[in-house]
Design a protein around this motif. Structure first.
Motif, PDB file in Angstrom:
ATOM      1  N   VAL A  31      14.256 -18.907 -10.672  1.00 50.87           N
ATOM      2  CA  VAL A  31      14.581 -18.351  -9.345  1.00 50.87           C
ATOM      3  C   VAL A  31      14.117 -16.903  -9.270  1.00 50.87           C
ATOM      4  O   VAL A  31      13.511 -16.480  -8.281  1.00 50.87           O
ATOM      5  CB  VAL A  31      16.098 -18.470  -9.064  1.00 50.87           C
ATOM      6  N   ARG A  32      14.374 -16.144 -10.318  1.00 49.76           N
ATOM      7  CA  ARG A  32      13.947 -14.738 -10.333  1.00 49.76           C
ATOM      8  C   ARG A  32      12.427 -14.621 -10.320  1.00 49.76           C
ATOM      9  O   ARG A  32      11.868 -13.754  -9.655  1.00 49.76           O
ATOM     10  CB  ARG A  32      14.537 -14.038 -11.552  1.00 49.76           C
ATOM     11  N   ILE A  33      11.762 -15.497 -11.060  1.00 46.92           N
ATOM     12  CA  ILE A  33      10.289 -15.486 -11.086  1.00 46.92           C
ATOM     13  C   ILE A  33       9.742 -15.777  -9.690  1.00 46.92           C
ATOM     14  O   ILE A  33       8.826 -15.092  -9.218  1.00 46.92           O
ATOM     15  CB  ILE A  33       9.744 -16.490 -12.120  1.00 46.92           C
ATOM     16  N   LYS A  34      10.300 -16.778  -9.009  1.00 46.65           N
ATOM     17  CA  LYS A  34       9.835 -17.102  -7.656  1.00 46.65           C
ATOM     18  C   LYS A  34      10.056 -15.929  -6.713  1.00 46.65           C
ATOM     19  O   LYS A  34       9.196 -15.625  -5.883  1.00 46.65           O
ATOM     20  CB  LYS A  34      10.537 -18.358  -7.140  1.00 46.65           C
ATOM     21  N   ALA A  35      11.204 -15.258  -6.833  1.00 43.02           N
ATOM     22  CA  ALA A  35      11.475 -14.099  -5.986  1.00 43.02           C
ATOM     23  C   ALA A  35      10.478 -12.984  -6.271  1.00 43.02           C
ATOM     24  O   ALA A  35       9.956 -12.351  -5.345  1.00 43.02           O
ATOM     25  CB  ALA A  35      12.909 -13.607  -6.206  1.00 43.02           C
ATOM     26  N   ARG A  39       7.686 -11.396  -3.737  1.00 40.58           N
ATOM     27  CA  ARG A  39       7.571  -9.955  -3.493  1.00 40.58           C
ATOM     28  C   ARG A  39       6.168  -9.463  -3.830  1.00 40.58           C
ATOM     29  O   ARG A  39       5.613  -8.623  -3.126  1.00 40.58           O
ATOM     30  CB  ARG A  39       8.620  -9.200  -4.300  1.00 40.58           C
ATOM     31  N   ALA A  40       5.584 -10.007  -4.899  1.00 42.62           N
ATOM     32  CA  ALA A  40       4.227  -9.605  -5.285  1.00 42.62           C
ATOM     33  C   ALA A  40       3.214 -10.044  -4.228  1.00 42.62           C
ATOM     34  O   ALA A  40       2.293  -9.291  -3.897  1.00 42.62           O
ATOM     35  CB  ALA A  40       3.861 -10.197  -6.649  1.00 42.62           C
ATOM     36  N   GLU A  41       3.389 -11.240  -3.674  1.00 43.53           N
ATOM     37  CA  GLU A  41       2.490 -11.722  -2.625  1.00 43.53           C
ATOM     38  C   GLU A  41       2.598 -10.854  -1.378  1.00 43.53           C
ATOM     39  O   GLU A  41       1.594 -10.517  -0.747  1.00 43.53           O
ATOM     40  CB  GLU A  41       2.787 -13.183  -2.297  1.00 43.53           C
ATOM     41  N   ASN A  48      -3.662  -5.326   1.006  1.00 40.13           N
ATOM     42  CA  ASN A  48      -4.894  -5.783   1.661  1.00 40.13           C
ATOM     43  C   ASN A  48      -4.973  -5.261   3.085  1.00 40.13           C
ATOM     44  O   ASN A  48      -6.034  -4.831   3.541  1.00 40.13           O
ATOM     45  CB  ASN A  48      -4.992  -7.309   1.644  1.00 40.13           C
ATOM     46  N   ALA A  49      -3.850  -5.311   3.801  1.00 38.94           N
ATOM     47  CA  ALA A  49      -3.823  -4.814   5.179  1.00 38.94           C
ATOM     48  C   ALA A  49      -4.115  -3.320   5.207  1.00 38.94           C
ATOM     49  O   ALA A  49      -4.849  -2.839   6.067  1.00 38.94           O
ATOM     50  CB  ALA A  49      -2.471  -5.112   5.824  1.00 38.94           C
ATOM     51  N   SER A  50      -3.561  -2.605   4.253  1.00 43.23           N
ATOM     52  CA  SER A  50      -3.806  -1.167   4.177  1.00 43.23           C
ATOM     53  C   SER A  50      -5.275  -0.887   3.885  1.00 43.23           C
ATOM     54  O   SER A  50      -5.890  -0.012   4.500  1.00 43.23           O
ATOM     55  CB  SER A  50      -2.929  -0.541   3.090  1.00 43.23           C
ATOM     56  N   ARG A  51      -5.838  -1.645   2.954  1.00 38.97           N
ATOM     57  CA  ARG A  51      -7.253  -1.471   2.614  1.00 38.97           C
ATOM     58  C   ARG A  51      -8.121  -1.812   3.820  1.00 38.97           C
ATOM     59  O   ARG A  51      -9.066  -1.091   4.146  1.00 38.97           O
ATOM     60  CB  ARG A  51      -7.634  -2.348   1.423  1.00 38.97           C
ATOM     61  N   ASP A  52      -7.759  -2.888   4.536  1.00 40.22           N
ATOM     62  CA  ASP A  52      -8.504  -3.262   5.737  1.00 40.22           C
ATOM     63  C   ASP A  52      -8.411  -2.158   6.786  1.00 40.22           C
ATOM     64  O   ASP A  52      -9.392  -1.846   7.458  1.00 40.22           O
ATOM     65  CB  ASP A  52      -7.988  -4.580   6.311  1.00 40.22           C
ATOM     66  N   SER A  53      -7.233  -1.563   6.920  1.00 37.47           N
ATOM     67  CA  SER A  53      -7.058  -0.464   7.871  1.00 37.47           C
ATOM     68  C   SER A  53      -7.922   0.722   7.478  1.00 37.47           C
ATOM     69  O   SER A  53      -8.535   1.364   8.337  1.00 37.47           O
ATOM     70  CB  SER A  53      -5.591  -0.036   7.944  1.00 37.47           C
ATOM     71  N   ASP A  54      -7.961   1.018   6.189  1.00 32.17           N
ATOM     72  CA  ASP A  54      -8.807   2.121   5.719  1.00 32.17           C
ATOM     73  C   ASP A  54     -10.273   1.842   6.020  1.00 32.17           C
ATOM     74  O   ASP A  54     -11.009   2.728   6.459  1.00 32.17           O
ATOM     75  CB  ASP A  54      -8.615   2.349   4.214  1.00 32.17           C
TER      76      ASP A  54
END
Length: 103
Positions: A31-35, A39-41, A48-54
């Motif tokens: 359960v902790r691994i899935k959480a 969070r990592a995803e 990625n969104a930040s890099r795309d914005s840059d």
């Protein structure tokens, strides 16, 4: 539980109890691994969104610079055209003035 109950616990029962505790621990870890994976995803998506914005900002800055360069070139061309028109008008006035004087 009293001493007679503890002494009557079979090795199989003790093994089963240990296996169940281990399984609960494994389930908790999963359960902790899935959480953490979730969070990592999310963090990866935000990165990625930040890099795309840059990249978008950099591309827009380049386009703005190019537009400013075109604006400057058009301004210079307009000034040249205006000077040429002024000179042509002045020449026409001189020509018309000479024609009127000779008539």
């Amino acid at each position: 539980m009293n001493d007679t109950d503890a002494s009557q616990t079979s090795p199989e029962d003790a093994f089963e109890a240990g296996r169940e505790r281990l399984q609960r621990a494994i389930d908790g870890v999963q359960v902790r691994i899935k959480a953490l994976q979730s969070r990592a995803e999310i963090a990866e998506g935000e990165a990625n969104a930040s890099r795309d914005s840059d990249e978008d900002r950099a591309r827009l800055a380049e386009q703005l610079d190019a537009a400013r360069a075109r604006e400057s070139a058009l301004g210079e061309a307009a000034e040249d055209a205006s000077r040429s028109l002024d000179e042509a008008i002045e020449e026409l006035r001189r020509t018309l003035g000479q024609d009127e004087e000779s008539a």
